[in-house]
Write a protein that holds these residues in place. Structure first.
Motif, short mmCIF file in Angstrom:
data_model
loop_
_atom_site.label_atom_id
_atom_site.label_comp_id
_atom_site.label_asym_id
_atom_site.label_seq_id
_atom_site.Cartn_x
_atom_site.Cartn_y
_atom_site.Cartn_z
N ALA A 2 0.83 -1.20 0.00
CA ALA A 2 0.00 0.00 0.00
C ALA A 2 0.87 1.25 0.00
O ALA A 2 2.05 1.20 0.39
N VAL A 3 0.27 2.37 -0.44
CA VAL A 3 1.03 3.63 -0.49
C VAL A 3 1.53 4.00 0.91
O VAL A 3 2.65 4.49 1.07
N ARG A 4 0.69 3.73 1.90
CA ARG A 4 1.07 4.03 3.28
C ARG A 4 2.37 3.32 3.65
O ARG A 4 3.27 3.92 4.24
N GLY A 43 2.14 12.12 2.71
CA GLY A 43 1.20 11.16 3.29
C GLY A 43 -0.05 11.77 3.86
O GLY A 43 -0.80 11.10 4.57
N ASP A 44 -0.29 13.03 3.55
CA ASP A 44 -1.47 13.71 4.11
C ASP A 44 -2.74 12.89 3.89
O ASP A 44 -3.59 12.81 4.76
N PHE A 45 -2.82 12.26 2.75
CA PHE A 45 -4.03 11.52 2.39
C PHE A 45 -3.95 10.04 2.80
O PHE A 45 -4.96 9.41 3.05
N TYR A 46 -2.73 9.53 2.87
CA TYR A 46 -2.58 8.08 3.03
C TYR A 46 -2.31 7.64 4.47
O TYR A 46 -2.58 6.51 4.83
N LEU A 47 -1.72 8.53 5.26
CA LEU A 47 -1.36 8.11 6.62
C LEU A 47 -2.55 8.25 7.55
O LEU A 47 -3.36 9.17 7.40
N PRO A 48 -2.67 7.35 8.54
CA PRO A 48 -3.76 7.50 9.51
C PRO A 48 -3.57 8.75 10.37
O PRO A 48 -2.43 9.22 10.54
N ASN A 49 -4.67 9.24 10.90
CA ASN A 49 -4.62 10.49 11.66
C ASN A 49 -3.67 10.42 12.85
O ASN A 49 -2.96 11.37 13.14
N THR A 51 -0.96 8.69 13.23
CA THR A 51 0.44 8.79 12.79
C THR A 51 0.78 10.23 12.40
O THR A 51 1.85 10.74 12.73
N LYS A 52 -0.17 10.87 11.70
CA LYS A 52 0.08 12.28 11.31
C LYS A 52 0.23 13.16 12.55
O LYS A 52 1.08 14.03 12.60
#
Lengths: 79, 231
Positions: A2-4, A43-49, A51-52
């Motif tokens: 996955a991109v993540r 990763g703004d779109f791919y990472l879970p909140n 982690t961000k």
């Protein structure tokens, strides 16, 4: 994969290669800060909140460290 | 696995940092910092997987609408309706079959299961987010798909939910949105973005396809024309 996962692997490689190749801790901390900012942007779109959030707080902490590094450097030059 | 991996990396990080500090070897200190940060990231991934979509507040709502849809069994593609006189909060209509005449003049806020076999969900899921975006960015009606969806995505971001992107293609709109409760168009984050697209264009949109990818949905929308056309 996955991109993540790609983003996490990229970040791990960035951190590990930087740790081995960069001789100074202060320069390395700045490099880590840059890496975190890149990962946050990519990763703004791919990472879970969660982690961000973790990365954001790490970036804030490293920004403070970066400010100290710059201030010390300026102090050395001026002094 | 991720949890123990995270703790292991953090422990290793402290050890390397300490060893590097004692021996004056900056590479060890750097590796210690790297290991510490990676450990924290792994732990945050573990935390997310275990708390991700289990919000007790929103899941039953999504489940209920999914069951309602299954029981009503409309076979047409869902249609996203922007707010207009009869439905001031917009809605999502599930017609009984494809190419079924929509007839916006017949719809009102009181109906859910309509006489022609359609299912109408109004206000749509996530309407509160659209209202919040309207309060922040002003009236979004007819301002364009890009502006309206950005305003709603910003509102979702403020709430710590959702996240996504909207692409306007030649004859369709592609929506990528991270769902907050369930991988369904009944998810509040997904519903809010869909309505924002319809609101921004002041046009009805047919949901052509919904694909589940990791933790987000890819939705293809096809414009059906303005409200006046379907009245």
């Amino acid at each position: 994969m996955a991109v993540r996962d790609f983003i996490i692997v990229f970040f791990a490689l960035w951190l590990l290669l930087g740790a081995v190749l960069v001789p100074s801790v202060s320069v390395y901390l700045t490099l880590v800060l840059i890496g975190i900012l890149i990962v946050l942007e990519l990763g703004d779109f791919y990472l879970p909140n969660s982690t961000k959030e973790t990365l954001k707080y790490s970036a804030y902490m490293l920004l403070i460290v970066f400010a100290f590094i710059v201030a010390r450097r300026v102090w050395e030059i001026v002094g | 696995m991720k949890r123990w991996g995270g703790f292991f990396l953090m422990g290793l990080g402290f050890l390397l940092w300490y060893a590097g500090g004692r021996s004056g070897n900056s590479a060890y200190v750097n590796l210690g910092i790297a290991s510490l940060i990676l450990g924290i990231v792994l732990l945050s991934l573990f935390y997310d997987e275990n708390t991700g979509d289990s919000s007790p507040l929103c899941s039953p709502y999504c489940d209920f609408l999914e069951r309602l849809l299954r029981d009503a069994n409309p076979r047409g593609k869902p249609v996203v309706i922007p707010p207009y006189e009869n439905l001031p909060e917009g809605g999502i209509l599930f017609p009984p079959r494809d190419n079924h005449p929509i007839g916006l003049g017949r719809l009102d806020r009181n109906g859910v299961l309509l006489q022609d076999g359609s299912l109408l969900v109004s206000p749509p899921p996530g309407w509160g987010v659209v209202k919040m975006a309207t309060e922040n960015a002003g009236d979004l009606s007819g301002v364009g798909v890009g502006y309206a969806s950005s305003a709603v995505l910003a509102a979702l971001n403020t709430l710590g939910a959702g996240g996504g992107e909207v692409f306007e293609l030649e004859d369709s709109v592609e929506v990528y949105v991270r769902y907050s409760c369930a991988p369904s168009i009944f998810d509040p984050a997904v519903g809010a973005v869909l309505v924002s697209v319809a609101l921004g264009a002041r046009s009805l949109y047919s949901v052509e396809s919904v694909e589940h990818r990791n933790d987000h949905l890819r939705i293809e929308l096809r414009p059906l024309g303005g409200i006046e056309r379907w009245l």
